[in-house]
Write a protein that holds these residues in place. Structure first.
Motif, PDB file in Angstrom:
ATOM      1  N   TYR A 136      48.923  42.845  35.511  1.00  0.00           N
ATOM      2  CA  TYR A 136      50.192  43.141  36.176  1.00  0.00           C
ATOM      3  C   TYR A 136      51.110  41.934  36.163  1.00  0.00           C
ATOM      4  N   ILE A 140      43.629  32.575  44.103  1.00  0.00           N
ATOM      5  CA  ILE A 140      43.458  33.004  42.709  1.00  0.00           C
ATOM      6  C   ILE A 140      43.211  31.748  41.876  1.00  0.00           C
ATOM      7  N   GLN A 166      45.238  39.655  36.659  1.00  0.00           N
ATOM      8  CA  GLN A 166      44.321  40.731  36.294  1.00  0.00           C
ATOM      9  C   GLN A 166      44.297  41.763  37.414  1.00  0.00           C
ATOM     10  N   ASP A 167      43.877  42.973  37.077  1.00  0.00           N
ATOM     11  CA  ASP A 167      43.892  44.089  38.024  1.00  0.00           C
ATOM     12  C   ASP A 167      43.225  43.749  39.356  1.00  0.00           C
ATOM     13  N   GLU A 168      42.105  43.027  39.300  1.00  0.00           N
ATOM     14  CA  GLU A 168      41.355  42.737  40.527  1.00  0.00           C
ATOM     15  C   GLU A 168      42.086  41.783  41.480  1.00  0.00           C
ATOM     16  N   PHE A 169      43.140  41.100  41.002  1.00  0.00           N
ATOM     17  CA  PHE A 169      43.879  40.178  41.861  1.00  0.00           C
ATOM     18  C   PHE A 169      45.185  40.759  42.401  1.00  0.00           C
ATOM     19  N   ALA A 219      45.673  43.172  44.565  1.00  0.00           N
ATOM     20  CA  ALA A 219      45.578  43.331  46.025  1.00  0.00           C
ATOM     21  C   ALA A 219      45.709  41.980  46.727  1.00  0.00           C
ATOM     22  N   LYS A 221      53.134  47.111  35.571  1.00  0.00           N
ATOM     23  CA  LYS A 221      51.947  47.083  34.717  1.00  0.00           C
ATOM     24  C   LYS A 221      52.319  46.404  33.402  1.00  0.00           C
TER      25      LYS A 221
END
Length: 94
Positions: free
Chosen positions: A2, A24, A62-65, A67, A91
């Motif tokens: 993202y 992060i 990355q997607d996991e970060f 949130a 995205k």
């Protein structure tokens, strides 16, 4: 992945950077130090009439970060209620 863009009052810049780097590991970002314009509630033009200014921070996560970034921005909004802090997320392709 993202693309996250934070547009905020310059008064929160140092705290935003600190939080991103703490949460992060290896966070990379670009800062555009001077952004002027009109937001929902005020003008930030860097002029004698509207003296405040904003900055823009751009980072790809990355997607996991995602949130994590959202939580950081939410915490800044809660702490600095009278300062403009806005997050835009798109995205992105790797």
């Amino acid at each position: 992945m993202y693309r996250c863009e934070v547009i905020a009052n310059q008064s929160v810049q140092d705290e935003l950077i600190t939080l991103l780097e703490e949460h992060i590991q290896g966070c990379l970002y670009t800062i555009i130090p001077l952004a002027v314009g009109r937001g929902k509630n005020s003008y930030k033009m860097g002029s004698s009439t509207w003296p405040e200014t904003n900055f823009v921070l751009i980072t790809y996560v990355q997607d996991e970060f995602l949130a994590v970034v959202k939580n950081i921005v939410a915490s800044l909004k809660a702490k600095f209620v009278n300062e403009g802090v806005k997050l835009f997320v798109v995205k992105a392709e790797d």
